[in-house]
Enzyme design. Structure first.
Site, PDB file in Angstrom:
ATOM      1  N   ASP A  50       5.807   3.263   3.410  1.00 41.33           N
ATOM      2  CA  ASP A  50       5.974   2.054   4.226  1.00 41.33           C
ATOM      3  C   ASP A  50       4.631   1.587   4.796  1.00 41.33           C
ATOM      4  O   ASP A  50       3.741   2.400   5.048  1.00 41.33           O
ATOM      5  CB  ASP A  50       6.964   2.350   5.370  1.00 41.33           C
ATOM      6  N   GLY A  51       4.528   0.276   5.012  1.00 50.12           N
ATOM      7  CA  GLY A  51       3.345  -0.278   5.673  1.00 50.12           C
ATOM      8  C   GLY A  51       2.474  -1.167   4.798  1.00 50.12           C
ATOM      9  O   GLY A  51       1.415  -1.621   5.241  1.00 50.12           O
ATOM     10  N   ASN A  52       2.941  -1.464   3.574  1.00 47.55           N
ATOM     11  CA  ASN A  52       2.150  -2.325   2.694  1.00 47.55           C
ATOM     12  C   ASN A  52       1.957  -3.718   3.291  1.00 47.55           C
ATOM     13  O   ASN A  52       0.871  -4.300   3.202  1.00 47.55           O
ATOM     14  CB  ASN A  52       2.842  -2.489   1.336  1.00 47.55           C
ATOM     15  N   HIS A  67       1.291  -4.487  -1.613  1.00 51.59           N
ATOM     16  CA  HIS A  67       2.055  -3.706  -2.589  1.00 51.59           C
ATOM     17  C   HIS A  67       1.143  -3.213  -3.714  1.00 51.59           C
ATOM     18  O   HIS A  67       1.309  -2.106  -4.222  1.00 51.59           O
ATOM     19  CB  HIS A  67       3.211  -4.525  -3.152  1.00 51.59           C
ATOM     20  N   ARG A 101      14.666  -9.345   0.749  1.00 51.39           N
ATOM     21  CA  ARG A 101      13.346  -9.970   0.947  1.00 51.39           C
ATOM     22  C   ARG A 101      13.265 -11.277   0.166  1.00 51.39           C
ATOM     23  O   ARG A 101      14.060 -11.516  -0.743  1.00 51.39           O
ATOM     24  CB  ARG A 101      12.249  -8.998   0.501  1.00 51.39           C
ATOM     25  N   LEU A 161       5.023  18.461 -12.634  1.00 50.77           N
ATOM     26  CA  LEU A 161       5.545  17.779 -11.443  1.00 50.77           C
ATOM     27  C   LEU A 161       6.668  16.852 -11.888  1.00 50.77           C
ATOM     28  O   LEU A 161       6.510  16.097 -12.845  1.00 50.77           O
ATOM     29  CB  LEU A 161       4.431  16.943 -10.790  1.00 50.77           C
ATOM     30  N   LEU A 225      14.932   6.635   8.646  1.00 48.28           N
ATOM     31  CA  LEU A 225      15.075   6.990   7.229  1.00 48.28           C
ATOM     32  C   LEU A 225      15.361   5.786   6.350  1.00 48.28           C
ATOM     33  O   LEU A 225      15.189   5.845   5.131  1.00 48.28           O
ATOM     34  CB  LEU A 225      16.188   8.040   7.053  1.00 48.28           C
ATOM     35  N   GLU A 237      12.413  18.914   6.721  1.00 46.79           N
ATOM     36  CA  GLU A 237      11.489  18.670   7.830  1.00 46.79           C
ATOM     37  C   GLU A 237      11.094  17.196   7.769  1.00 46.79           C
ATOM     38  O   GLU A 237      10.762  16.686   6.696  1.00 46.79           O
ATOM     39  CB  GLU A 237      10.243  19.546   7.684  1.00 46.79           C
TER      40      GLU A 237
END
Ligand code: IPE
Ligand code: IPE
Ligand code: MG
Length: 270
Positions: A50-52, A67, A101, A161, A225, A237
């Site tokens: 978050d925070g773009n 973004h 959006r 991964l 969340l 956590e």
């Protein structure tokens, strides 16, 4: 098993899983709970990127610039996760609520996703990353879905991964769909209501083949969340950091892992 209206979604695609199936076609539950049992390195890290928008606004730029910078930042966390021995990384890239959006921003975001997949896929593949997507993928244009399928197919055998992209993802919708699938099994005589337990419900979630997240991190200072992995995060956590997502680099990733290593996980025990 009857195919409901959502049968093409990732939420409902698990019947294709290669995991063992009990008589009646019911897939066995996955390796939950979290596999590390409180070790120093979390097996599964989930990031709410978050925070773009704020990052772009601070520079007098349109949201898409944020973004774009955010997509570039993904590389840092993927590389850091591999270096630290994290086995599963899940990225919240687009929520089911993000369809609200402006159409222009949604269009820009989906184009960016396609571009990112096309241009970064080879690098991810060479790093040994297995890529997969969860969420209501059928809501996206076919071109993006095809790109995702290509990426999943190419990287299916990689083991270093597992990178899960949550796209048009919503935790409540996912749980509701799992409940619907169980109801269908009961209706079809394949399951008795009293057989429904946590494992069986979790087995119908889109994450049934990966462990629950040990650590959920949200960037940008927001402490919520926003409908991300609601079921799966029951004992994760939680960490909320002020860094805006485009600035979340390998050092920032290392810091959240260090913070995690200091935490004591009790799972309700003594
Ligand atoms: C997160 O950045 C990316 C998505 C939700 C797709 P935002 O666009 O939400 O950034 P802020 O919260 O407006 O700063
Ligand atoms: C959550 O961020 C979704 C993603 C990061 C993809 P939002 O920016 O959409 O969440 P809210 O609206 O602030 O809760
Ligand atoms: Mg936001």
């Amino acid at each position: 098993m009857s195919a409901g209206p959502m049968a093409r979604t990732r939420f409902a695609r698990r019947e294709k899983s290669e995991r063992p199936v009990v008589p009646g076609g019911f897939p066995l539950a996955g390796p939950r709970p979290a596999v590390d049992g409180g070790g120093a390195v979390p097996a599964h890290v989930a990031l709410i990127m978050d925070g773009n928008g704020r990052w772009a606004r601070a520079r007098g730029l349109p949201p898409i610039a944020g973004h774009r910078a955010g997509a570039e930042a993904v590389r840092h966390s993927v590389t850091a996760a591999i270096e630290h021995g994290v086995q599963y990384l899940t990225l919240y890239a687009f929520s089911s609520e993000n369809w609200r959006r402006p159409p222009r921003e949604v269009g820009d975001l989906t184009s960016l996703l396609r571009f990112y997949l096309r241009h970064k896929l080879q690098e991810l593949h060479e790093q040994g990353v297995r890529l997969r997507a969860i969420g209501e993928l059928e809501r996206f244009e076919p071109a993006l879905r095809e790109e995702l399928e290509r990426a999943e197919a190419l990287t299916a055998r990689n083991t270093r991964l597992t990178l899960t992209l949550a796209l048009s993802y919503g935790g409540r919708a996912e749980i509701a769909r799992a409940a619907m699938r169980l109801a269908e099994l009961v209706r079809d005589g394949l399951l008795a209501p009293e057989q429904i337990d946590e494992e069986r419900l979790a087995g119908q979630l889109s994450t049934d083949d990966i462990p629950d997240p040990d650590l959920v991190v949200r960037t940008s200072g927001e402490c919520r969340l926003s409908n991300f992995l609601l079921w799966q995060s029951a004992y994760a956590e939680l960490m909320f950091v002020d860094t805006l997502w485009p600035d979340f680099d390998a050092a920032a990733f290392g810091r959240v892992l260090a913070d995690y290593a200091r935490r004591e996980r009790r799972f309700g025990g003594r």
